[in-house]
Design a protein around this motif. Sequence first.
Motif, short mmCIF file in Angstrom:
data_model
loop_
_atom_site.label_atom_id
_atom_site.label_comp_id
_atom_site.label_asym_id
_atom_site.label_seq_id
_atom_site.Cartn_x
_atom_site.Cartn_y
_atom_site.Cartn_z
N LEU A 5 0.90 -1.18 0.07
CA LEU A 5 0.10 0.04 0.06
C LEU A 5 0.91 1.19 0.07
N CYS A 6 0.66 1.95 -0.94
CA CYS A 6 1.26 3.36 -0.95
C CYS A 6 0.21 4.41 -0.58
N THR A 7 1.07 5.51 0.16
CA THR A 7 0.03 6.44 0.71
C THR A 7 0.23 7.63 -0.23
N LEU A 8 -0.67 8.49 -0.80
CA LEU A 8 -0.42 9.82 -1.37
C LEU A 8 -0.99 10.95 -0.60
N TYR A 9 0.08 11.63 0.12
CA TYR A 9 -0.38 12.84 0.74
C TYR A 9 -0.72 13.94 -0.06
N VAL A 10 -1.80 14.82 0.05
CA VAL A 10 -2.27 15.87 -0.88
C VAL A 10 -2.53 16.87 -0.07
N CYS A 11 -1.87 17.99 -0.31
CA CYS A 11 -1.96 19.25 0.37
C CYS A 11 -3.13 19.71 -0.17
N THR A 12 -4.02 19.99 0.56
CA THR A 12 -5.48 20.64 0.22
C THR A 12 -5.41 22.02 0.30
N THR A 13 -4.54 22.61 1.04
CA THR A 13 -4.52 24.10 1.44
C THR A 13 -3.72 24.65 0.37
N CYS A 14 -3.11 24.16 -0.72
CA CYS A 14 -2.34 24.69 -1.73
C CYS A 14 -3.10 25.73 -2.30
N ARG A 15 -2.41 26.93 -2.63
CA ARG A 15 -3.50 27.86 -3.30
C ARG A 15 -2.75 28.24 -4.67
N GLY A 16 -3.39 28.01 -5.96
CA GLY A 16 -2.80 28.61 -6.99
C GLY A 16 -2.85 30.04 -7.15
N ALA A 17 -1.95 30.52 -8.11
CA ALA A 17 -1.91 32.07 -8.25
C ALA A 17 -3.24 32.54 -8.72
N ASP A 18 -3.86 31.92 -9.40
CA ASP A 18 -5.32 32.50 -9.86
C ASP A 18 -6.40 32.23 -8.99
N ASP A 19 -6.26 31.19 -7.88
CA ASP A 19 -7.14 30.91 -7.16
C ASP A 19 -8.27 32.11 -6.47
N PRO A 20 -9.40 31.93 -6.40
CA PRO A 20 -10.18 33.08 -5.82
C PRO A 20 -10.12 32.94 -4.27
N VAL A 21 -10.16 34.16 -3.45
CA VAL A 21 -9.87 34.20 -2.13
C VAL A 21 -10.99 33.15 -1.54
N ASP A 22 -12.23 33.38 -1.93
CA ASP A 22 -13.32 32.72 -1.30
C ASP A 22 -13.80 31.26 -1.89
N PRO A 24 -12.67 27.33 -4.08
CA PRO A 24 -11.81 26.16 -3.64
C PRO A 24 -10.32 26.32 -3.97
N ARG A 25 -9.42 25.86 -3.15
CA ARG A 25 -8.10 25.87 -3.62
C ARG A 25 -7.78 24.83 -4.45
N ALA A 26 -6.67 25.28 -5.09
CA ALA A 26 -6.11 24.31 -6.20
C ALA A 26 -5.64 22.99 -5.57
N GLY A 27 -5.15 23.12 -4.38
CA GLY A 27 -5.10 21.79 -3.65
C GLY A 27 -6.03 20.83 -3.51
N ALA A 28 -7.27 21.49 -2.99
CA ALA A 28 -8.31 20.79 -2.79
C ALA A 28 -8.96 20.06 -4.02
N ARG A 29 -8.89 20.79 -5.22
CA ARG A 29 -9.48 20.49 -6.49
C ARG A 29 -8.52 19.29 -6.87
N LEU A 30 -7.19 19.37 -6.62
CA LEU A 30 -6.17 18.05 -6.90
C LEU A 30 -6.62 16.97 -6.38
N HIS A 31 -6.93 17.24 -5.00
CA HIS A 31 -7.57 16.26 -4.00
C HIS A 31 -8.66 15.43 -4.76
N ASP A 32 -9.76 16.29 -4.95
CA ASP A 32 -10.67 15.70 -5.52
C ASP A 32 -10.58 15.08 -7.02
N ALA A 33 -9.79 15.47 -7.78
CA ALA A 33 -9.54 15.06 -8.91
C ALA A 33 -8.72 13.60 -8.63
#
Length: 126
Positions: A5-22, A24-33
Motif C-alpha cells: 500500500l502506498c500513501t499519497l498525501y495531498v496538500c489541500t491548502t495549496c493555493r494557485g496564483a489564480d485561485d479566488p480568495v473564497d 476552492p483551492r487548487a490543492g483541494a481540487r487536485l485532491h478531488d481529481a
Amino acid sequence: MTCDLCTLYVCTTCRGADDPVDGPRAGARLHDALRAALAARPGAQVRIEPVECLSVCKRSCTVAVASPGRWTYVYGDLDPAVSAAVILDGIGLYAGTPDGIVPWRERPQEFRKGVVARIPPAPVKP
C-alpha cells in the motif's frame, strides 16, 4: 505492484496564483481529481490522504508519496486540472520498485520537473 500500500498525501491548502480568495483551492481540487481518478482504477494499491499543509507553498500543488521501507518523494508544481492520471501512473511505477526509487528517465515529466525532496526510509527498529 510490489508495494502492499502506498500513501499519497495531498496538500489541500495549496493555493494557485489564480485561485479566488473564497473559492476552492487548487490543492483541494487536485485532491478531488485524484479521488475520482483512483475510483476509476479498481485494485490500485494507493490510499489518498488529504493534509493541511506540506510546507511547499511556493510550489503548489504539492503531493508526497510514501510507503513503509521506501524512499518518500515530495512533488510540487502540479496542475489540479490535468495531473491526476499522471500522478497515479507515477505512483504505479514507484510501487513496482523494491525501494521506491524509479529511474529518472522512467519518471513522468511532471515528477522529473516537480521533485521537491527525496526522503530516506525511516530506520526499522530491531
